[in-house]
Design an enzyme around this catalytic site. Sequence first.
Site, PDB file in Angstrom:
ATOM      1  N   HIS A  66       1.067  -0.864   0.157  1.00 28.04           N
ATOM      2  CA  HIS A  66       0.315   0.319  -0.369  1.00 28.04           C
ATOM      3  C   HIS A  66       1.061   1.114  -0.051  1.00 28.04           C
ATOM      4  O   HIS A  66       0.281   1.977  -1.138  1.00 28.04           O
ATOM      5  CB  HIS A  66      -0.921  -0.070   1.197  1.00 28.04           C
ATOM      6  N   ASP A 103       7.265  22.379 -25.602  1.00 24.67           N
ATOM      7  CA  ASP A 103       7.556  20.572 -25.144  1.00 24.67           C
ATOM      8  C   ASP A 103       8.232  20.661 -24.170  1.00 24.67           C
ATOM      9  O   ASP A 103       8.921  21.802 -24.365  1.00 24.67           O
ATOM     10  CB  ASP A 103       7.478  20.770 -26.061  1.00 24.67           C
ATOM     11  N   TRP A 152       7.519   0.115   4.598  1.00 23.88           N
ATOM     12  CA  TRP A 152       8.133   0.327   2.977  1.00 23.88           C
ATOM     13  C   TRP A 152       9.752   0.724   3.659  1.00 23.88           C
ATOM     14  O   TRP A 152      10.245   1.160   2.195  1.00 23.88           O
ATOM     15  CB  TRP A 152       7.241   2.004   2.316  1.00 23.88           C
ATOM     16  N   SER A 183      12.868   5.458 -13.802  1.00 25.25           N
ATOM     17  CA  SER A 183      12.071   6.865 -13.724  1.00 25.25           C
ATOM     18  C   SER A 183      11.909   8.751 -13.283  1.00 25.25           C
ATOM     19  O   SER A 183      11.715   9.416 -14.393  1.00 25.25           O
ATOM     20  CB  SER A 183      10.914   6.197 -13.557  1.00 25.25           C
ATOM     21  N   SER A 184      12.799   8.508 -12.426  1.00 23.91           N
ATOM     22  CA  SER A 184      12.030   9.380 -11.228  1.00 23.91           C
ATOM     23  C   SER A 184      13.168  10.254 -11.591  1.00 23.91           C
ATOM     24  O   SER A 184      12.999  11.828 -12.067  1.00 23.91           O
ATOM     25  CB  SER A 184      12.061   8.946 -10.110  1.00 23.91           C
ATOM     26  N   HIS A 217      13.478  11.156   3.981  1.00 19.28           N
ATOM     27  CA  HIS A 217      13.192  12.783   4.400  1.00 19.28           C
ATOM     28  C   HIS A 217      13.059  13.383   3.308  1.00 19.28           C
ATOM     29  O   HIS A 217      12.253  13.724   2.726  1.00 19.28           O
ATOM     30  CB  HIS A 217      13.701  13.252   6.168  1.00 19.28           C
ATOM     31  N   GLU A 250      12.651  12.658   0.247  1.00 17.63           N
ATOM     32  CA  GLU A 250      10.764  11.861   0.144  1.00 17.63           C
ATOM     33  C   GLU A 250       9.763  12.910  -0.106  1.00 17.63           C
ATOM     34  O   GLU A 250       8.927  12.731  -0.796  1.00 17.63           O
ATOM     35  CB  GLU A 250      11.297  10.967  -0.057  1.00 17.63           C
ATOM     36  N   TYR A 284       9.283  15.266   1.138  1.00 18.74           N
ATOM     37  CA  TYR A 284       9.194  17.014   0.636  1.00 18.74           C
ATOM     38  C   TYR A 284       8.935  16.546  -0.526  1.00 18.74           C
ATOM     39  O   TYR A 284       8.918  17.377  -1.365  1.00 18.74           O
ATOM     40  CB  TYR A 284      10.354  17.468   1.340  1.00 18.74           C
ATOM     41  N   SER A 295      -0.591  27.832  -4.496  1.00 23.96           N
ATOM     42  CA  SER A 295       0.074  28.304  -4.649  1.00 23.96           C
ATOM     43  C   SER A 295      -0.758  29.238  -5.604  1.00 23.96           C
ATOM     44  O   SER A 295      -0.528  30.983  -6.327  1.00 23.96           O
ATOM     45  CB  SER A 295       1.092  28.671  -4.389  1.00 23.96           C
ATOM     46  N   HIS A 319      15.451  12.167  12.662  1.00 20.29           N
ATOM     47  CA  HIS A 319      14.878  12.330  13.779  1.00 20.29           C
ATOM     48  C   HIS A 319      13.369  11.245  13.289  1.00 20.29           C
ATOM     49  O   HIS A 319      12.700  11.158  13.869  1.00 20.29           O
ATOM     50  CB  HIS A 319      13.657  13.948  13.617  1.00 20.29           C
ATOM     51  N   HIS A 320      13.919  10.322  12.418  1.00 18.76           N
ATOM     52  CA  HIS A 320      13.168   9.395  12.218  1.00 18.76           C
ATOM     53  C   HIS A 320      13.892   8.063  12.808  1.00 18.76           C
ATOM     54  O   HIS A 320      12.781   6.895  13.473  1.00 18.76           O
ATOM     55  CB  HIS A 320      12.902   8.604  11.135  1.00 18.76           C
ATOM     56  N   THR A 368       7.720  26.374   6.627  1.00 20.91           N
ATOM     57  CA  THR A 368       6.403  25.958   6.233  1.00 20.91           C
ATOM     58  C   THR A 368       4.791  27.111   6.616  1.00 20.91           C
ATOM     59  O   THR A 368       4.055  27.474   5.799  1.00 20.91           O
ATOM     60  CB  THR A 368       6.397  24.444   6.610  1.00 20.91           C
ATOM     61  N   LYS A 381       4.679  30.001   4.315  1.00 19.78           N
ATOM     62  CA  LYS A 381       4.610  29.869   3.030  1.00 19.78           C
ATOM     63  C   LYS A 381       2.066  29.223   3.824  1.00 19.78           C
ATOM     64  O   LYS A 381       1.351  29.823   2.643  1.00 19.78           O
ATOM     65  CB  LYS A 381       4.148  28.062   2.693  1.00 19.78           C
ATOM     66  N   ARG A 408       1.431   0.370  15.456  1.00 21.96           N
ATOM     67  CA  ARG A 408       1.301   0.597  14.083  1.00 21.96           C
ATOM     68  C   ARG A 408       1.268  -0.645  13.121  1.00 21.96           C
ATOM     69  O   ARG A 408       2.187  -1.795  13.461  1.00 21.96           O
ATOM     70  CB  ARG A 408       1.793   1.522  13.392  1.00 21.96           C
TER      71      ARG A 408
END
Lengths: 537, 183
Positions: A81, A110, A146, A173-174, A257, A259, A261, A272, A306-307, A332, A335, A454
């Site tokens: 998932h 293009d 994940w 790809s990315s 991390h 990722e 963002y 925006s 921090h993870h 943040t 924003k 979890r």
Amino acid sequence: MSVATHDDAHAHDHHDHGPAKGFMRWVTTTNHKDIGTLYLITGLIMFFVGGAMALVIRAELFEPGLQYVDPHFFNQMTTLHALIMVFGAVMPAFAGLANWMIPMMIGAPDMALPRMNNWSFWLLPFSFVMLASTLFMDGGAAAAGWTLYPPLVLQTGNALPFTVFTVHLLGMSSIMAAINIIVTVFNMRAPGMTMMKLPLFVWTWVITAFLLIAVMPVFAGAVTMLLTDKFFGTSFFNAAGGGDPVLYQHLFWFFGHPEVYILILPSFGIISSIIPTFSRKPLFGYASMVYATGFIGFLAFIVWAHHQYTVGMPIAGELYFTYATMLIAVPTGVKVFNWLATMWRGAMTFETPMLFAIAFVVLFTMGGFTGLMMSISPADLQYHDTYFIVAHFHYVLVPGAVFALYAATYYWLPKWTGHMYDERLGQLHFWLTTISVNICFFPQHFVGLAGMPRRIPDYAVQFAEFNAMSSVGAFVFGFSQLIFAYVIYKAIQGGEKATSEVWEGAEAHGLEWHLSSPPPYHSWTEAPPKEIISDLH
Amino acid sequence: MDNKELQKANARLVWRIVAIAVLMFGLGFAIAPYYDAVCSYFGISGRVNEASSEQTMQVDASREISVEFVSVVNGQMPLKFRAETSKLKVNPGQYYTVNYFAENTSDKKLVGRAVPSISPAWLSAFLKKAECFCFSEQEFEPHKERKMPVRFVIDPAVQADAKEMTLSYTFFDITEKSQTIKN
């Protein structure tokens, strides 16, 4: 600048007379709109696939005890998932929007590298088929979350190498998509379209692209190490051989991390764009928005541990990562306040894109606040690996990234198809989605704080009510998305003709609104007049 | 910018970005030895694995530090692993020997490696081992017990507020791995 800004052979093939016919059009296309459409449709399909897996999880968690699936399969579901939603739904959808919108927004015909664009898309379907096929292999799909932490992930059966290769393909790809976007924005802007004139969606994607290029290779390297540890006797993460599983966590989160963002910055760009249009005002604090995005991109690289507070870290490390993480709240906050100031005393109307944008601002901010709670290392000891973190990241990803994608779809759908979408169905979709997403994820804060871990298929009975609520919300949310799919289908089929401006006063907000709806196959074959660009705000 | 120039500019930019991506891929691997170096510098994550030669130190009889000895077996390894004493009060500067015992309870020969860990981590730099079974692979014949000594000293330079520390060993089964290497 003429049509022939991409390579000559391509220009000869197509000139200006629209797309080739039939199925091969989609296989061989090098057109930014075709590829954007392919990306968006892939994102939508994978959103339903990943969503179906989420519903398996929520069905099992509807009541305590084991009902429908065995625990090992449950863990495969949580893993797939997450991987599918992150790499299959949200990232391709953003790439699709980038392909569609960036050339139109910067006044280019293009993307800069049309053939690589085709390749970077067509890697995706194959890698997802490969990932899905791991479900049917000996030992099942990866079931380690994940994050794919060793040593647990090394117990995966035959699926491990296929999962790793999927990550490699998705990474390639990315990276190609990111290269294409950077080159397009740097080299293909129309005269007069300076960097500080770029729409924020383009800016946020440029920074996202740099994040992708910097961190996807690190993740590819980390999973390669998993592969060699398992099959070639290396000991990167094997304590018996002098390695350390914690090293994997550092590598993973150095990717992971930034990722997150990558998943949210393009949303900031979308919001925006939308809020100024429906507030009929220029975006408040454009320059500060650009710098804030850049600062968030920089901070992404220096807060990863921090993870890992609970893994064990010297006190100086905990303090550093706590303070550095809290710092993210500053750009943040800039924003969020800019969005509020944009709406302030605006002549606001509340069409579906604006509704989703406002819900984004409110609900994403809530997810941001729980993130701030978890940045505090001593407090995080309570939250770590509980449903509180599940609630947190779903708040920033679902009413965050996914709501931004809904908003973007409703906002630009009339431009893409040339038809207005069904506003009544759009609003129905909005209300059902917004109410159900909160019923689904809000109770998870409470069970998390009360200690429900979890990634488990069963739980203590005192969590039963909140979990039942959460499951009901999840099912309503899931099925509401069929309305979304139907609205898109209906708008493609026909409907009220959209003007080129689509939204009142939109012409002042971006170049895309100066092209017809639907736009010509090659966007700006002639650079847009300088007066139009200088009038944008 | 005409078409040719634009293509050249695009290609230049592409290769620059590809160089960044390749560099980052390499960096991921370069981090592994760097991580080891950082860990051993700070003495964290069990990275205090080298023997230091025995040297005479000023014994500080006025202070006592209580050292606990912990033994752990990873996974399903059929090994009975224990320390002869669970706790010892030591004077900084004085050498001590503590024996660990491990018995192979299976019918097969076992090869294991013990990974040490010292807690709290900031004291690990002060615990110096003159002799330890954690420096090399250990072989165990079936149903035999072996005595494995650890000879250590606590550096008298240790902070005054250090009162307790724990020395823990975890045995990992590397029987399969060592066979594949030998074959």
